[in-house]
Design a protein around this motif. Sequence first.
Motif, mmCIF file in Angstrom:
data_model
loop_
_atom_site.group_PDB
_atom_site.id
_atom_site.type_symbol
_atom_site.label_atom_id
_atom_site.label_comp_id
_atom_site.label_asym_id
_atom_site.label_seq_id
_atom_site.Cartn_x
_atom_site.Cartn_y
_atom_site.Cartn_z
ATOM 1 N N LEU A 324 0.832 -1.194 0.000
ATOM 2 C CA LEU A 324 0.000 0.000 0.000
ATOM 3 C C LEU A 324 0.873 1.252 0.000
ATOM 4 N N ARG A 325 1.968 1.222 0.766
ATOM 5 C CA ARG A 325 2.929 2.338 0.728
ATOM 6 C C ARG A 325 3.430 2.564 -0.698
ATOM 7 N N LEU A 326 3.801 1.466 -1.360
ATOM 8 C CA LEU A 326 4.358 1.585 -2.713
ATOM 9 C C LEU A 326 3.323 2.118 -3.691
ATOM 10 N N TRP A 327 2.049 1.740 -3.504
ATOM 11 C CA TRP A 327 1.003 2.266 -4.391
ATOM 12 C C TRP A 327 0.917 3.786 -4.266
ATOM 13 N N PHE A 328 0.956 4.284 -3.053
ATOM 14 C CA PHE A 328 0.872 5.735 -2.861
ATOM 15 C C PHE A 328 2.115 6.435 -3.405
ATOM 16 N N LYS A 329 3.284 5.827 -3.255
ATOM 17 C CA LYS A 329 4.494 6.440 -3.795
ATOM 18 C C LYS A 329 4.451 6.481 -5.321
ATOM 19 N N ASP A 330 3.776 5.512 -5.946
ATOM 20 C CA ASP A 330 3.657 5.486 -7.403
ATOM 21 C C ASP A 330 2.629 6.480 -7.928
ATOM 22 N N HIS A 331 1.676 6.887 -7.074
ATOM 23 C CA HIS A 331 0.562 7.723 -7.552
ATOM 24 C C HIS A 331 0.559 9.150 -7.004
ATOM 25 N N CYS A 332 1.490 9.458 -6.109
ATOM 26 C CA CYS A 332 1.537 10.812 -5.558
ATOM 27 C C CYS A 332 2.840 10.987 -4.793
ATOM 28 N N ASN A 333 3.018 12.174 -4.253
ATOM 29 C CA ASN A 333 4.122 12.394 -3.305
ATOM 30 C C ASN A 333 3.502 12.412 -1.920
ATOM 31 N N PRO A 334 3.536 11.288 -1.220
ATOM 32 C CA PRO A 334 2.780 11.194 0.042
ATOM 33 C C PRO A 334 3.305 12.103 1.149
ATOM 34 N N TYR A 335 4.524 12.576 1.023
ATOM 35 C CA TYR A 335 5.066 13.474 2.043
ATOM 36 C C TYR A 335 4.684 14.939 1.786
ATOM 37 N N GLU A 336 4.583 15.330 0.510
ATOM 38 C CA GLU A 336 4.400 16.752 0.184
ATOM 39 C C GLU A 336 3.000 17.104 -0.307
ATOM 40 N N ASP A 337 2.316 16.174 -0.960
ATOM 41 C CA ASP A 337 0.977 16.483 -1.471
ATOM 42 C C ASP A 337 0.006 16.679 -0.308
ATOM 43 N N LYS A 338 -0.736 17.759 -0.355
ATOM 44 C CA LYS A 338 -1.695 18.039 0.719
ATOM 45 C C LYS A 338 -2.906 17.117 0.653
ATOM 46 N N VAL A 339 -3.327 16.778 -0.553
ATOM 47 C CA VAL A 339 -4.462 15.881 -0.742
ATOM 48 C C VAL A 339 -3.964 14.625 -1.447
ATOM 49 N N LEU A 340 -4.191 13.469 -0.827
ATOM 50 C CA LEU A 340 -3.754 12.210 -1.408
ATOM 51 C C LEU A 340 -4.924 11.512 -2.095
ATOM 52 N N PRO A 341 -4.657 10.727 -3.136
ATOM 53 C CA PRO A 341 -5.751 9.985 -3.783
ATOM 54 C C PRO A 341 -6.325 8.936 -2.836
ATOM 55 N N ASP A 342 -7.577 8.567 -3.088
ATOM 56 C CA ASP A 342 -8.192 7.502 -2.300
ATOM 57 C C ASP A 342 -7.579 6.160 -2.686
ATOM 58 N N ALA A 343 -7.317 5.351 -1.695
ATOM 59 C CA ALA A 343 -6.808 4.007 -1.970
ATOM 60 C C ALA A 343 -7.903 3.191 -2.644
ATOM 61 N N PRO A 344 -7.615 2.474 -3.716
ATOM 62 C CA PRO A 344 -8.638 1.657 -4.395
ATOM 63 C C PRO A 344 -9.218 0.612 -3.442
ATOM 64 N N ALA A 345 -10.489 0.331 -3.622
ATOM 65 C CA ALA A 345 -11.186 -0.611 -2.732
ATOM 66 C C ALA A 345 -10.548 -1.992 -2.753
ATOM 67 N N ASP A 346 -10.045 -2.426 -3.925
ATOM 68 C CA ASP A 346 -9.453 -3.763 -3.979
ATOM 69 C C ASP A 346 -8.159 -3.828 -3.171
ATOM 70 N N LEU A 347 -7.397 -2.718 -3.115
ATOM 71 C CA LEU A 347 -6.198 -2.678 -2.296
ATOM 72 C C LEU A 347 -6.546 -2.682 -0.816
ATOM 73 N N VAL A 348 -7.590 -1.956 -0.458
ATOM 74 C CA VAL A 348 -8.037 -1.915 0.937
ATOM 75 C C VAL A 348 -8.473 -3.307 1.386
ATOM 76 N N CYS A 349 -9.239 -3.987 0.540
ATOM 77 C CA CYS A 349 -9.695 -5.339 0.885
ATOM 78 C C CYS A 349 -8.525 -6.307 0.974
#
Length: 392
Positions: A324-349
């Motif tokens: 899940l960490r790697l997904w966020f690193k691939d889709h945004c800058n999790p340290y600097e972006d103020k708003v992060l994308p929603d994690a996909p439901a299949d990843l959450v499950c």
Amino acid sequence: MSQCLRTTLNPPKTLLRNPTKSSPVSSPLIRLPKSKKHSRISMSQQNQQELSLDSLINSTRKEEVLGAIKGSLSYCLTETSLNKTVPALKSKVRGKVRDIYDAGDYLVLVTTDRQSAFDKILASIPFKGQVLNETSLWWFDRTRHIAQNAIVSAPDKNVTIAKKCSVFPVEFVVRGYVTGSTDTSLWTVYKNGVRNYCGNALPDGLVKSQKLPSNILTPTTKADDHDVPITPEEIVKSGLMTEADYCEVSSKALSLFEYGQRVALEHGLILVDTKYEFGKGSDGSVLLIDEVHTPDSSRYWIAHSYEERFQKGLEPENVDKEFLRLWFKDHCNPYEDKVLPDAPADLVCELAWRYIFLYETITKSKFELPLTEEPIHDRISRNVELALSSLR
């Protein structure tokens, strides 16, 4: 200066081959032996259970729980307000994952389903709070021979009542492998040229996912809601801990990790790294607090496939939140972006299932899905009030 700090802080100064690539903080080093390029994990073939990724991805047990996971996506325990429903609770502190309530001589810790990484809340994961709470309780019970803990009772699947103690403002991170994707992870700092990390001298030539010659301690402290690496010498000099407390706690942390690695390996897993927190009780005893060897505080890999994948330069098969960490690193800058994308439901499950899988693999017990339709907050309030009344 005590022996533990001497061994940790004063090895020969000729160890670093390239001092220009050392960390910005100048501090004495921990001597690590030179490691071979392909370091094998040490395991007992007789005691190790063979666990495969297929058992994680395609098991019938996954099919059993996936429906419950999907049905609970909209009913996660994201927030609590027990201070409004349980009269004995005085105040609330909201942590990343746990809501902590003051109950006089005790603390009531409610483990929510909030998922944190990169010092932010990324999502809510069904049943995660229950998994973390019950996993920690299992480990707390089995590590009493190494460290006393603050646990008083567990009146609810998501709740632990603990003794109040003075918490050391240091997290004791223990690592056995060169890996990670966060800014403070060992692989991140190592690939950026750091060879002196938290007082540990690291040899050149290590590669990602390689086993370290020996387990190391990389303490961190907090500043503005993010982790800051710190050396043992700095911990003592800054007054965060006394030498005696640091030596006792660091010894316990390393012993806990070694024990956790042995148990994990017997169940087909590698405990890669983890973090511990400690406090001091009213009688002066050092107590293990917070959580132990959970998939939130630890990395776990599947042991059976580690060596082959490492030799091929492939990522180990993991059973934690790293994907899940790697997904966020691939889709945004999790340290600097103020708003992060929603994690996909299949990843959450998938993460919810992995947490349950890890709990069942380690404890050898079946995870009990909540069966009642009673709202979880009502259930927790009722159970906490009953537990506190019995402690008066």
